[in-house]
Design a protein around this motif. Structure first.
Motif, PDB file in Angstrom:
ATOM      1  N   PHE A  60       0.853  -1.179   0.000  1.00  0.00           N
ATOM      2  CA  PHE A  60       0.000   0.000   0.000  1.00  0.00           C
ATOM      3  C   PHE A  60       0.890   1.229   0.000  1.00  0.00           C
ATOM      4  N   LYS A  61       0.875   1.985  -1.105  1.00  0.00           N
ATOM      5  CA  LYS A  61       1.689   3.203  -1.211  1.00  0.00           C
ATOM      6  C   LYS A  61       0.998   4.345  -0.469  1.00  0.00           C
ATOM      7  N   ILE A  62       1.752   5.045   0.333  1.00  0.00           N
ATOM      8  CA  ILE A  62       1.222   6.157   1.115  1.00  0.00           C
ATOM      9  C   ILE A  62       1.326   7.421   0.265  1.00  0.00           C
ATOM     10  N   LYS A  63       0.162   7.887  -0.203  1.00  0.00           N
ATOM     11  CA  LYS A  63       0.136   9.023  -1.125  1.00  0.00           C
ATOM     12  C   LYS A  63      -0.643  10.214  -0.590  1.00  0.00           C
ATOM     13  N   LYS A  64      -1.306  10.053   0.562  1.00  0.00           N
ATOM     14  CA  LYS A  64      -2.133  11.138   1.100  1.00  0.00           C
ATOM     15  C   LYS A  64      -1.613  11.564   2.469  1.00  0.00           C
ATOM     16  N   ASN A  65      -2.045  12.747   2.903  1.00  0.00           N
ATOM     17  CA  ASN A  65      -1.625  13.273   4.200  1.00  0.00           C
ATOM     18  C   ASN A  65      -2.308  12.604   5.384  1.00  0.00           C
ATOM     19  N   SER A  66      -3.411  11.909   5.139  1.00  0.00           N
ATOM     20  CA  SER A  66      -4.130  11.219   6.204  1.00  0.00           C
ATOM     21  C   SER A  66      -4.816   9.990   5.627  1.00  0.00           C
ATOM     22  N   ILE A  67      -4.583   8.831   6.250  1.00  0.00           N
ATOM     23  CA  ILE A  67      -5.148   7.581   5.757  1.00  0.00           C
ATOM     24  C   ILE A  67      -5.710   6.798   6.935  1.00  0.00           C
ATOM     25  N   VAL A  68      -6.987   6.435   6.860  1.00  0.00           N
ATOM     26  CA  VAL A  68      -7.603   5.589   7.882  1.00  0.00           C
ATOM     27  C   VAL A  68      -7.389   4.134   7.484  1.00  0.00           C
ATOM     28  N   ILE A  69      -7.020   3.313   8.467  1.00  0.00           N
ATOM     29  CA  ILE A  69      -6.864   1.867   8.282  1.00  0.00           C
ATOM     30  C   ILE A  69      -8.032   1.204   8.988  1.00  0.00           C
ATOM     31  N   PHE A 120       6.937  16.524   8.199  1.00  0.00           N
ATOM     32  CA  PHE A 120       7.885  15.639   7.496  1.00  0.00           C
ATOM     33  C   PHE A 120       7.945  14.215   8.059  1.00  0.00           C
ATOM     34  N   HIS A 121       7.017  13.837   8.953  1.00  0.00           N
ATOM     35  CA  HIS A 121       7.025  12.496   9.535  1.00  0.00           C
ATOM     36  C   HIS A 121       5.669  11.828   9.340  1.00  0.00           C
ATOM     37  N   LEU A 122       5.690  10.484   9.287  1.00  0.00           N
ATOM     38  CA  LEU A 122       4.454   9.715   9.336  1.00  0.00           C
ATOM     39  C   LEU A 122       4.153   9.444  10.806  1.00  0.00           C
ATOM     40  N   VAL A 123       2.904   9.672  11.201  1.00  0.00           N
ATOM     41  CA  VAL A 123       2.493   9.503  12.589  1.00  0.00           C
ATOM     42  C   VAL A 123       1.349   8.482  12.628  1.00  0.00           C
ATOM     43  N   LEU A 124       1.434   7.528  13.561  1.00  0.00           N
ATOM     44  CA  LEU A 124       0.415   6.497  13.736  1.00  0.00           C
ATOM     45  C   LEU A 124      -0.444   6.843  14.942  1.00  0.00           C
ATOM     46  N   ILE A 125      -1.768   6.749  14.768  1.00  0.00           N
ATOM     47  CA  ILE A 125      -2.716   7.069  15.826  1.00  0.00           C
ATOM     48  C   ILE A 125      -3.750   5.946  15.899  1.00  0.00           C
ATOM     49  N   ASP A 126      -3.968   5.385  17.090  1.00  0.00           N
ATOM     50  CA  ASP A 126      -5.057   4.425  17.281  1.00  0.00           C
ATOM     51  C   ASP A 126      -6.342   5.241  17.433  1.00  0.00           C
ATOM     52  N   LEU A 127      -7.414   4.803  16.805  1.00  0.00           N
ATOM     53  CA  LEU A 127      -8.676   5.558  16.827  1.00  0.00           C
ATOM     54  C   LEU A 127      -9.662   5.027  17.864  1.00  0.00           C
ATOM     55  N   GLY A 128      -9.129   4.550  19.005  1.00  0.00           N
ATOM     56  CA  GLY A 128      -9.994   4.050  20.074  1.00  0.00           C
ATOM     57  C   GLY A 128     -10.481   2.636  19.841  1.00  0.00           C
ATOM     58  N   SER A 129      -9.742   1.864  19.067  1.00  0.00           N
ATOM     59  CA  SER A 129     -10.146   0.488  18.778  1.00  0.00           C
ATOM     60  C   SER A 129     -10.133  -0.362  20.051  1.00  0.00           C
ATOM     61  N   MET A 187       1.977  -5.381   9.604  1.00  0.00           N
ATOM     62  CA  MET A 187       2.475  -4.507   8.547  1.00  0.00           C
ATOM     63  C   MET A 187       3.906  -4.087   8.853  1.00  0.00           C
ATOM     64  N   GLU A 188       4.596  -3.649   7.813  1.00  0.00           N
ATOM     65  CA  GLU A 188       5.920  -3.077   7.992  1.00  0.00           C
ATOM     66  C   GLU A 188       6.002  -1.817   7.140  1.00  0.00           C
ATOM     67  N   LEU A 189       6.524  -0.738   7.726  1.00  0.00           N
ATOM     68  CA  LEU A 189       6.705   0.502   6.988  1.00  0.00           C
ATOM     69  C   LEU A 189       8.048   0.453   6.282  1.00  0.00           C
ATOM     70  N   LEU A 190       8.030   0.702   5.001  1.00  0.00           N
ATOM     71  CA  LEU A 190       9.256   0.722   4.204  1.00  0.00           C
ATOM     72  C   LEU A 190       9.304   2.037   3.442  1.00  0.00           C
ATOM     73  N   GLY A 191      10.487   2.575   3.241  1.00  0.00           N
ATOM     74  CA  GLY A 191      10.652   3.876   2.608  1.00  0.00           C
ATOM     75  C   GLY A 191      10.394   4.983   3.592  1.00  0.00           C
ATOM     76  N   LYS A 192      10.619   6.231   3.173  1.00  0.00           N
ATOM     77  CA  LYS A 192      10.405   7.364   4.069  1.00  0.00           C
ATOM     78  C   LYS A 192      10.041   8.612   3.279  1.00  0.00           C
TER      79      LYS A 192
END
Length: 109
Positions: A24-33, A60-69, A99-104
């Motif tokens: 899954f290529k990260i192309k947007k500023n915000s993505i819900v999983i 300039f960073h990717l940030v992970l947020i749990d949405l109260g799952s 999942m694994e994050l690859l690239g930056k």
């Protein structure tokens, strides 16, 4: 958007681990999983919430947020309790999906 191919490599729970992981290529500023049809990264995983977690681009960073799952989100085997900055090679677990994050990011999107 100048990026060094940031993407998530993952294997959904209904897929044989012997098969090549999905990308899954990260192309947007915000993505819900989640499982929701409106999720930017939709994964068929019975243990995943409809909107389980979110990836945001912040300073300039990717940030992970749990949405109260209910089952939570894990980053490198630790439960995510606040916003966490991601780095290449980080391991994320949502539901039964690993999942694994690859690239930056090189510059903001």
């Amino acid at each position: 958007m100048a990026v060094d191919k940031p993407y998530l490599s993952y294997v959904p729970p209904n897929r044989s681990p012997a098969k090549k992981p999905k990308v899954f290529k990260i192309k947007k500023n915000s993505i819900v999983i989640g499982r929701s049809s409106s999720a930017g990264l939709r994964i068929e995983d019975a243990k995943l919430a409809a909107e389980h977690a979110r990836l945001d681009v912040v300073d300039f960073h990717l940030v992970l947020i749990d949405l109260g799952s209910t089952r939570g989100t894990k980053l490198n085997h630790h439960r995510v309790r606040e916003r966490m900055v991601l780095y290449p090679g980080d391991k994320i677990k949502v539901g039964q999906t690993r999942m694994e994050l690859l690239g930056k990011l090189q510059t903001p999107m």
